[in-house]
Scaffold this active site. Structure first.
Site, PDB file in Angstrom:
ATOM      1  N   CYS A  63      35.110  28.733  68.779  1.00 11.71           N
ATOM      2  CA  CYS A  63      36.150  27.836  69.300  1.00 11.71           C
ATOM      3  C   CYS A  63      35.449  26.615  69.892  1.00 11.71           C
ATOM      4  O   CYS A  63      34.314  26.319  69.541  1.00 11.71           O
ATOM      5  CB  CYS A  63      37.054  28.541  70.312  1.00 11.71           C
ATOM      6  N   ARG A  64      36.104  25.910  70.792  1.00 14.21           N
ATOM      7  CA  ARG A  64      35.502  24.704  71.369  1.00 14.21           C
ATOM      8  C   ARG A  64      34.383  25.045  72.339  1.00 14.21           C
ATOM      9  O   ARG A  64      33.297  24.483  72.285  1.00 14.21           O
ATOM     10  CB  ARG A  64      36.572  23.858  72.079  1.00 14.21           C
TER      11      ARG A  64
END
Length: 98
Positions: A63-64
């Protein structure tokens, strides 16, 4: 929960390893770049799309920052999937993007 760093993942990809990478960011985030070959399944859809995954394979969740992929990893692990969370997320990724 098993973890892998962005650098370790990049090294495996540079060695030519075939990996199953799932990017759990939202579609608009992925549009700005993702790890080559990663499949986008937003976190909110994991529960509904886990039937597309194979329990005999290992998945690396991205993810980020590593938080959402950590939640996705815990969720899939609870259903018997072999998952590893990439710590630091795309913020730590220095490799190629597509």
């Amino acid at each position: 929960m098993k973890t892998i760093t962005a650098k370790e993942l990049e090294s495996l990809l540079n060695e030519g390893k075939t990996l199953n990478i799932i990017d759990v960011r939202e579609t608009d985030e992925v549009a700005n770049g993702k790890i080559p070959g990663a499949v986008n399944i937003p976190l909110g859809l994991i529960e509904f799309r886990m039937n597309e995954l194979d329990k005999s394979k290992e998945y690396i969740m991205v993810c980020r920052s590593g938080a959402r992929s950590g939640r996705a990893s815990q969720f899939l692990d609870s259903y018997g999937f072999n998952v590893t969370n990439m710590t630091g997320g795309m913020l730590a990724w220095e490799g190629k993007q597509e």
